[in-house]
Design a protein around this motif. Structure first.
Motif, mmCIF file in Angstrom:
data_model
loop_
_atom_site.group_PDB
_atom_site.id
_atom_site.type_symbol
_atom_site.label_atom_id
_atom_site.label_comp_id
_atom_site.label_asym_id
_atom_site.label_seq_id
_atom_site.Cartn_x
_atom_site.Cartn_y
_atom_site.Cartn_z
ATOM 1 N N MET A 181 133.266 -11.940 -55.378
ATOM 2 C CA MET A 181 132.163 -12.762 -55.859
ATOM 3 C C MET A 181 132.555 -13.353 -57.194
ATOM 4 N N THR A 182 132.286 -14.603 -57.384
ATOM 5 C CA THR A 182 132.584 -15.268 -58.634
ATOM 6 C C THR A 182 131.586 -14.827 -59.690
ATOM 7 N N GLY A 183 131.771 -15.318 -60.930
ATOM 8 C CA GLY A 183 130.908 -14.903 -62.018
ATOM 9 C C GLY A 183 129.482 -15.390 -61.891
ATOM 10 N N ALA A 184 129.244 -16.443 -61.140
ATOM 11 C CA ALA A 184 127.894 -16.970 -60.983
ATOM 12 C C ALA A 184 127.061 -16.033 -60.117
ATOM 13 N N PRO A 185 125.777 -15.897 -60.452
ATOM 14 C CA PRO A 185 124.930 -15.035 -59.630
ATOM 15 C C PRO A 185 124.723 -15.632 -58.245
ATOM 16 N N ALA A 186 124.396 -14.766 -57.315
ATOM 17 C CA ALA A 186 124.117 -15.217 -55.949
ATOM 18 C C ALA A 186 122.766 -15.926 -55.918
ATOM 19 N N ALA A 187 122.720 -17.020 -55.205
ATOM 20 C CA ALA A 187 121.469 -17.756 -54.997
ATOM 21 C C ALA A 187 120.845 -17.267 -53.701
ATOM 22 N N ILE A 188 119.545 -17.062 -53.714
ATOM 23 C CA ILE A 188 118.855 -16.573 -52.527
ATOM 24 C C ILE A 188 118.010 -17.695 -51.950
ATOM 25 N N ARG A 189 118.122 -17.864 -50.641
ATOM 26 C CA ARG A 189 117.342 -18.892 -49.956
ATOM 27 C C ARG A 189 116.816 -18.324 -48.653
ATOM 28 N N ARG A 190 115.704 -18.883 -48.224
ATOM 29 C CA ARG A 190 115.152 -18.518 -46.917
ATOM 30 C C ARG A 190 115.760 -19.443 -45.874
ATOM 31 N N LEU A 191 116.254 -18.846 -44.810
ATOM 32 C CA LEU A 191 116.794 -19.616 -43.693
ATOM 33 C C LEU A 191 115.673 -19.786 -42.670
ATOM 34 N N THR A 192 115.325 -21.018 -42.373
ATOM 35 C CA THR A 192 114.275 -21.283 -41.387
ATOM 36 C C THR A 192 114.864 -21.757 -40.066
ATOM 37 N N ALA A 193 116.138 -22.024 -40.075
ATOM 38 C CA ALA A 193 116.894 -22.370 -38.870
ATOM 39 C C ALA A 193 118.303 -21.842 -39.078
ATOM 40 N N LEU A 194 118.936 -21.410 -38.028
ATOM 41 C CA LEU A 194 120.281 -20.854 -38.142
ATOM 42 C C LEU A 194 121.292 -21.826 -37.556
ATOM 43 N N ASN A 195 122.163 -22.344 -38.401
ATOM 44 C CA ASN A 195 123.236 -23.202 -37.917
ATOM 45 C C ASN A 195 124.508 -22.370 -37.757
ATOM 46 N N ALA A 196 125.529 -22.960 -37.183
ATOM 47 C CA ALA A 196 126.775 -22.231 -36.901
ATOM 48 C C ALA A 196 127.407 -21.686 -38.173
ATOM 49 N N HIS A 197 127.344 -22.433 -39.257
ATOM 50 C CA HIS A 197 127.937 -21.978 -40.522
ATOM 51 C C HIS A 197 127.208 -20.740 -41.052
ATOM 52 N N ASP A 198 125.867 -20.785 -41.033
ATOM 53 C CA ASP A 198 125.086 -19.627 -41.488
ATOM 54 C C ASP A 198 125.345 -18.414 -40.601
ATOM 55 N N ILE A 199 125.364 -18.623 -39.294
ATOM 56 C CA ILE A 199 125.607 -17.502 -38.376
ATOM 57 C C ILE A 199 126.972 -16.892 -38.624
ATOM 58 N N ALA A 200 127.982 -17.711 -38.858
ATOM 59 C CA ALA A 200 129.326 -17.186 -39.138
ATOM 60 C C ALA A 200 129.315 -16.349 -40.422
ATOM 61 N N GLY A 201 128.626 -16.829 -41.460
ATOM 62 C CA GLY A 201 128.548 -16.079 -42.709
ATOM 63 C C GLY A 201 127.777 -14.784 -42.569
ATOM 64 N N LEU A 202 126.667 -14.825 -41.854
ATOM 65 C CA LEU A 202 125.874 -13.613 -41.615
ATOM 66 C C LEU A 202 126.658 -12.605 -40.782
ATOM 67 N N ALA A 203 127.383 -13.094 -39.783
ATOM 68 C CA ALA A 203 128.202 -12.207 -38.944
ATOM 69 C C ALA A 203 129.284 -11.537 -39.774
ATOM 70 N N GLU A 204 129.886 -12.283 -40.690
ATOM 71 C CA GLU A 204 130.923 -11.704 -41.552
ATOM 72 C C GLU A 204 130.351 -10.575 -42.413
ATOM 73 N N VAL A 205 129.162 -10.779 -42.957
ATOM 74 C CA VAL A 205 128.521 -9.737 -43.772
ATOM 75 C C VAL A 205 128.228 -8.509 -42.910
ATOM 76 N N LEU A 206 127.683 -8.713 -41.722
ATOM 77 C CA LEU A 206 127.371 -7.594 -40.826
ATOM 78 C C LEU A 206 128.633 -6.817 -40.457
ATOM 79 N N ILE A 207 129.684 -7.511 -40.097
ATOM 80 C CA ILE A 207 130.942 -6.848 -39.735
ATOM 81 C C ILE A 207 131.482 -6.054 -40.916
#
Length: 175
Positions: free
Chosen positions: A1-27
């Motif tokens: 993680m870089t020095g900048a804090p993590a930004a939090i957002r609500r996902l109201t639709a899941l696109n392929a990029h978000d799903i890939a990132g979420l899958a990486e975190v889960l794995i």
């Protein structure tokens, strides 16, 4: 993680990029030993299928999905299961609070939980419940954030590489 804090957002639709990132975190969480409903090794296909399976609930607001991201992508997530039985409209379940190992101990988990509580309040919820492995880092986080332990059940679930673990249940009343 870089020095900048993590930004939090609500996902109201899941696109392929978000799903890939979420899958990486889960794995990563399962690889790291987190007991979060999946066994090791967790394949990318299975992780991706899990997130794809939530798309309708997320899009229709039955499940609120928050993601924490830094400059390199998604580093954490938490869900609020807002859809509850008719006699429990005031309540939501917190599920799958996950933080990638590269972003741990930097406040991401606490920020996600505060954001989840804020989202629950905005949705009219006054009570949140969750479960986690007894005596885990997550359990210590929830206690530090003011969640109340209601009890534990021994041998409730399996660790991702096998062996039983106890689970503790927490609640938080919202103002």
């Amino acid at each position: 993680m870089t020095g900048a804090p993590a930004a939090i957002r609500r996902l109201t639709a899941l696109n392929a990029h978000d799903i890939a990132g979420l899958a990486e975190v889960l794995i990563d969480c399962v690889d790291g030993g987190a007991s979060v409903s999946f066994m090791h090794p967790l394949s990318p296909e299975k992780a991706t299928a899990f997130w794809h399976g939530l798309t309708a609930d997320v899009a229709e607001g039955r499940r609120l999905l928050l993601a924490a991201s830094d400059a390199d992508g998604i580093v954490g997530t938490v869900q609020l299961v807002a859809a509850q039985p008719d006699n429990q409209p005031h309540r939501a379940d917190v599920a799958k609070m996950l933080v990638h190992r590269r972003a741990r101990r930097r406040g991401v988990g606490a920020a996600l939980m505060r954001a989840a509580e804020d989202a629950a309040r905005a949705a009219g919820k006054t009570l949140l419940v969750l479960d986690t492995v007894t005596d885990s880092d997550a359990a210590r986080l929830y206690t530090r954030l003011g969640w109340v332990l209601s009890g534990s059940i021994p041998d409730y679930a399996l660790w991702p590489r096998g062996g039983l673990c106890s689970t503790s249940f927490y609640y938080r009343k919202l103002d």
